[in-house]
Design an enzyme around this catalytic site. Structure first.
Site, PDB file in Angstrom:
ATOM      1  CG  PHE A 223      31.950  26.769  11.606  1.00 54.24           C
ATOM      2  CD1 PHE A 223      31.763  25.621  12.364  1.00 54.24           C
ATOM      3  CD2 PHE A 223      30.874  27.267  10.881  1.00 54.24           C
ATOM      4  CE1 PHE A 223      30.537  24.968  12.391  1.00 54.24           C
ATOM      5  CE2 PHE A 223      29.646  26.627  10.918  1.00 54.24           C
ATOM      6  CZ  PHE A 223      29.473  25.479  11.666  1.00 54.24           C
ATOM      7  CG  ASP A 224      37.652  31.994   9.133  1.00 53.88           C
ATOM      8  OD1 ASP A 224      37.413  33.002   8.437  1.00 53.88           O
ATOM      9  OD2 ASP A 224      38.533  31.974  10.016  1.00 53.88           O
ATOM     10  N   GLY A 225      36.641  31.685  11.929  1.00 46.84           N
ATOM     11  CA  GLY A 225      36.073  32.494  13.002  1.00 46.84           C
ATOM     12  C   GLY A 225      35.541  33.821  12.502  1.00 46.84           C
TER      13      GLY A 225
END
Lengths: 273, 364
Positions: B206-208
């Site tokens: 996941f990106d943040g």
């Protein structure tokens, strides 16, 4: 395939007057000169009329049209008049009226070659299915200008043995018999509605046919789709639930006609507005 | 597990609950009588439901061309004519296979539990195309028993009806609608190069910002620059960020992970999660980790890139899916062979490589 040869219209649908008019909402203060209050079936008839209009637009001499007949059990003379007047008032195209006794319902349906008996009363539907009359539930539909029909994928796709095994899980013999009867009855209706559906293209059709497989696996649904295709009915939408709850899907689709194969305890339709 | 599904999903009244129980019993009966070894699908209310579209599960590029160039009638006819030819795998195929592997492990450890992954095929296709899709599913021996073919209608209403936790599609419009309705969703892209992926462990990256977390901090970067961003993050280190569209999906994964930990399988857990963020650990990383902690969520590996490109790192991680809100990260990932999914959420949609898209158009 030459549709002309296969056509054996009109597609006669029978309704009961207590589904057409909402008699429960009438009170003592209701003006007796007013038309009867509308019931659930009015939206259905309007949708049916749109389909008929579109069919005639395409071909003036089209014989495969919907024809709606109204059955009224145990009516007083007063009510009979009110029914006929109210039907005229709302502009509903009803071919014939039958006023009969309760016990005569099945006979009336049979003698008029009814292709589909629609009712909100599950018991009436079950009784009709048992005697070989195609019957389905008139469901909580929306006012869209599309007539939506849901066919049970389970009743078409299930094999005989699978059905018999259901008795181990709390379904009675009567329920299983009704289920089997539904498949046989469905065929004629499916063939006719399939022909009707083919008069329209895939998009902008005023008629939409769906298959709902509530319990069966993917294979049951695939089998149902192929069987229906073999009967000449190309279904538009398909849902396979494998045991997931049906009501959320039905709330989105909002069908007019729902083939209740007799095993569901559908939500109490009488209490819905 | 009740937090995985929205509370309204529970049966409205006793009668409906009784109907649902009957439906469930009938389905159970049917599956138990099947001569195949296929396991029956879980009860949706307890499961993590992933809805995939037909074009993400299978490669339908050629067929799509026929649809676009020759119209829907020819397209459906083509599909019917080629019904017994299985379709080739699409971008979500490895992800779905990995989900099934996790299910197998879960069933062994918890044979009576309904807390599993539930995969639904959610497609705009007409039901006639369905037969080819079902044949293809059988060909690859996949456990997908639930599907919804909407015959051209929008699938959004159905996503809710099927209690979807995550929706994957190739159509960004539908994905955007889903996100607006509060359903975690992403647009999938097939990488230019194929990579070898794990067959025993589901790996999700996941990106943040604007994926797990809201885009609040990203707005500061775009409008005020990095220095302001660093100062802001340090100042608000102890204030949790608001949630982003994929937070609930991470949560669902976490719940399933805990089931493995409970049986002493932490080292051998078939689910592994990664955070791959452009933030740097020193200046803005603490807030992210503290936010996750405040949510009671764990992430297995947190990778702070401080602005370095994500592609090479993702190549090392080899996730079955990588979620990011910015297209240039997605493109970078695809170039190096990572299966990427775009989350069209937040301010990142208006920018391309750090420049406001409208301004770029004006310059041209």
């Amino acid at each position: 395939m030459d549709d002309e040869k296969n056509c054996t219209g009109p597609l006669i649908i029978a309704l009961q007057y207590n589904d057409l008019f909402d008699l429960d909402s009438m009170s003592a203060s209701t003006n007796t000169d007013d038309a009867l209050p509308k019931g659930r079936a009015v939206t259905f008839i309007k949708a049916v009329q749109i389909v008929n209009e579109r069919l005639v637009e395409q071909k003036e001499t089209e014989s495969l049209l919907f024809e709606v007949i109204l059955i009224a059990k145990e009516c007083s003379e007063e009510i009979k008049m009110k029914i006929v007047e109210s039907v005229k008032y709302y502009g509903l195209e009803i071919g014939k009226f039958f006023f009969c006794k309760k016990e005569e319902l099945i006979n009336t349906l049979q003698s008029n070659k009814v292709k589909l008996f629609l009712s909100t009363d599950r018991d009436d539907v079950c009784e009709a299915l048992h005697t070989g009359i195609p019957a389905a539930l008139l469901y909580d539909q929306c006012d869209d200008h599309v007539l939506k029909v849901i066919i049970s994928g389970d009743s078409i796709g299930f094999t005989e043995d699978s059905l018999d095994s259901l008795s181990d899980f709390g379904f009675s013999e009567t329920q299983i018999e009704t289920f089997k009867a539904a498949k046989i009855c469905m065929k004629e209706f499916a063939v006719l509605i399939g022909q009707m559906r083919r008069r329209f293209g895939r998009e902008n059709s005023p008629l939409c046919i769906c298959v709902l497989t509530a319990w069966g696996s993917t294979n049951v649904c695939a089998s149902a789709l192929k069987t229906l295709r073999g009967w000449g009915l190309d279904v538009d939408e398909a849902f396979c639930l494998a045991g997931a709850p049906c009501s959320p899907i039905l709330a989105v689709v909002k069908p007019h006609i729902l083939w209740d194969c007799g095993l569901h305890n559908m939500r109490d339709l009488a209490t819905q507005s | 597990m009740s937090e995985i599904k929205p509370k309204e999903a529970a049966a409205a009244d006793k009668k409906e609950a009784a109907t649902e129980e009957k439906d469930w019993a009938a389905a159970k009966a049917h599956f138990e009588n099947l001569k195949s070894t296929k396991p029956r699908p879980p009860k949706p209310i307890h499961a993590v439901t992933i809805a995939v579209s037909s074009r993400t599960l299978f490669d339908m590029v050629e067929e799509r061309k026929i649809f676009v160039e020759e119209g829907v009638e020819k397209y459906v006819q083509y599909q019917q004519d080629h019904e017994s030819e299985p379709l080739k795998p699409g971008p979500a195929f490895p992800f779905v296979k990995a989900l099934m592997t996790v299910n197998e492990r879960l069933r062994k450890l918890y044979p009576d539990s309904e807390e599993l992954f539930d995969i639904v095929l959610m497609t705009n296709n007409h039901a006639q195309v369905g037969v080819r899709l079902m044949n293809s599913i059988n060909h690859y021996d996949m456990t997908i028993e639930r599907f919804c073919m909407t015959g051209g209608q929008s699938p959004i209403g159905y996503l809710k009806a099927y209690m979807t936790n995550l929706y994957l599609s190739k159509d960004s419009k539908k994905v955007q609608e889903a996100i607006e309705e509060g359903i975690a969703a992403a647009t999938m892209f097939k990488p230019d190069v194929e990579t070898q992926l794990s067959e025993t462990q589901l790996r999700v990256a996941f990106d943040g910002d604007a994926v797990l977390f809201s885009d609040e901090s990203e707005i500061i970067v775009k409008q005020h620059g990095l220095d302001t961003f660093f100062a802001h993050e340090k100042q608000h280190e102890n204030k949790p960020l608001a949630q982003g569209p994929l937070k609930c999906f991470l949560e669902a994964l976490g719940k399933l992970q805990k089931k493995f930990y409970a049986k002493n399988e932490r080292l051998n857990c078939p689910i592994r999660t990664f955070l791959v963020t452009a933030r740097s650990a020193a200046s803005s990383g603490a807030r992210v980790l503290k936010t996750l902690r405040s949510w009671g969520l764990e992430i297995d590996e947190a990778l702070f890139l401080a602005g370095a490109p994500k592609g090479p790192l993702l190549l090392k991680i080899r996730p079955h899916i990588f979620f990011d809100d910015q297209m240039f990260h997605i493109e970078g990932a695809m170039e190096m062979g990572t299966i990427a999914a775009h989350v069209p959420y937040g301010i990142g949609q208006k920018y391309n490589k750090g420049k406001l898209i409208e301004a770029e158009k004006q310059q041209k």
